[in-house]
Design an enzyme around this catalytic site. Structure first.
Site, PDB file in Angstrom:
ATOM      1  N   HIS A   3      -2.677   2.633   8.803  1.00  0.00           N
ATOM      2  CA  HIS A   3      -3.490   1.723   7.720  1.00  0.00           C
ATOM      3  C   HIS A   3      -3.699   0.414   8.630  1.00  0.00           C
ATOM      4  O   HIS A   3      -2.772  -0.303   8.754  1.00  0.00           O
ATOM      5  CB  HIS A   3      -3.113   1.782   6.441  1.00  0.00           C
ATOM      6  N   GLU A  23       0.688  -1.163  -0.053  1.00  0.00           N
ATOM      7  CA  GLU A  23      -0.021  -0.115   0.001  1.00  0.00           C
ATOM      8  C   GLU A  23       0.874   1.306   0.009  1.00  0.00           C
ATOM      9  O   GLU A  23       0.425   2.306   0.252  1.00  0.00           O
ATOM     10  CB  GLU A  23      -0.833   0.116   1.253  1.00  0.00           C
ATOM     11  N   TYR A  43      -8.721  22.918  21.999  1.00  0.00           N
ATOM     12  CA  TYR A  43      -7.968  21.723  22.771  1.00  0.00           C
ATOM     13  C   TYR A  43      -6.644  21.193  22.405  1.00  0.00           C
ATOM     14  O   TYR A  43      -5.820  20.950  23.230  1.00  0.00           O
ATOM     15  CB  TYR A  43      -9.066  20.559  23.115  1.00  0.00           C
ATOM     16  N   HIS A  80      -6.837  -2.753   9.505  1.00  0.00           N
ATOM     17  CA  HIS A  80      -8.050  -3.684   9.188  1.00  0.00           C
ATOM     18  C   HIS A  80      -8.852  -4.084  10.501  1.00  0.00           C
ATOM     19  O   HIS A  80      -9.175  -5.154  10.785  1.00  0.00           O
ATOM     20  CB  HIS A  80      -7.937  -4.824   8.388  1.00  0.00           C
ATOM     21  N   HIS A  92     -12.381  -2.901   2.857  1.00  0.00           N
ATOM     22  CA  HIS A  92     -10.911  -2.981   3.224  1.00  0.00           C
ATOM     23  C   HIS A  92     -10.622  -2.741   4.571  1.00  0.00           C
ATOM     24  O   HIS A  92     -10.111  -3.418   5.401  1.00  0.00           O
ATOM     25  CB  HIS A  92     -10.172  -2.092   2.182  1.00  0.00           C
ATOM     26  N   TYR A 106     -20.131  12.982  19.260  1.00  0.00           N
ATOM     27  CA  TYR A 106     -19.405  14.231  19.028  1.00  0.00           C
ATOM     28  C   TYR A 106     -17.764  13.929  18.859  1.00  0.00           C
ATOM     29  O   TYR A 106     -17.254  14.708  17.948  1.00  0.00           O
ATOM     30  CB  TYR A 106     -19.182  15.214  20.281  1.00  0.00           C
TER      31      TYR A 106
END
Length: 237
Positions: free
Chosen positions: A99, A80, A215, A101, A162, A120
């Site tokens: 990345h 990837e 924040y 899964h 994915h 939120y």
């Protein structure tokens, strides 16, 4: 490699080894990258393809040049690598990418459903929702383009059928955001299973997004150094 790059490679490996225990990915799935400049050449450090994280050594990570994608190292970079490269090219504020899964985020992604403003904390990803990128075969330029579109004005997105992508101004921030997205996905699926989630209105999410920027101010002032060591984009109460 110098001491700073060695430390960066060790940090990437340490976070890669957290993917399994944290529930973000199983086996060798998932990958991480960190923006890095070597001898004046902008690039990234990225985990290799198909290697057990427990066996990873600092020299196994590939250094890839941002300009042309050329890489060096004893092992091939993650399959990837393309969206890591393209995201870092397009988003100069991004220093690190995770990345993965994870189960619940992927359960939404296989339905090609975004995460709406049911809570939120969705604003942690930078907007009113967390989009799901259109499907494309893994490792392709099409997937990279789809991910960039879903990440527009966002720090994270789902990938159809994915998994997820999380970005940050620090490696730790990107990893924590991936954990947050997975927790939100689990909460949303539970809410769907037990009733109809109430979605917060846009004006409320806009107020929260402004509040999150405030924040994040202390963290941004605390550490503004480069090479993936900057502060997280936002923090939340």
């Amino acid at each position: 490699m110098d001491a700073a790059e060695l430390a960066a490679r060790q940090a990437l490996i340490a976070h890669a080894r957290r993917l399994g225990p944290s529930g973000l990915s199983a086996g060798t799935s998932g990958n991480l990258s960190l923006r890095w400049t070597r001898a004046g050449t902008p690039g990234l450090l990225i985990t290799p393809s198909g290697v057990d994280y427990a066996a990873l050594q600092p020299e196994h990570l590939a250094f890839m040049r941002l300009e042309d994608g050329r890489w060096g190292g004893p092992l091939k970079p993650s399959s990837e690598w393309r969206f890591h490269l393209d995201i870092l090219r397009a988003r100069p504020e991004v220093q690190a990418i995770v990345h993965a899964h994870p189960t619940h985020a992927t359960a939404l992604a296989v339905q090609r459903r975004p995460l709406p403003a049911f809570h939120y904390m969705v604003a942690q990803a930078g907007g009113r929702d967390i989009r799901c990128a259109d499907y494309a075969t893994y490792g392709t330029a099409e997937l990279s383009a789809n991910a960039l579109a879903a990440l527009q004005d966002r720090h994270a997105c789902l990938l159809a059928n994915h998994g997820l992508i999380a970005t940050g101004a620090r490696l730790e921030a990107a990893f924590h955001l991936a954990l947050e997205v997975e927790a939100l996905a689990r909460q949303y699926l539970l809410a769907l299973a037990t009733g109809t989630p109430v979605i917060l209105p846009d004006d409320e999410m806009d107020r929260i997004l402004v509040a999150f920027r405030h924040y994040g101010a202390n963290a941004q002032n605390a550490d503004a150094s480069g090479n993936g060591q900057g502060a997280p984009a936002a923090a939340a109460p």
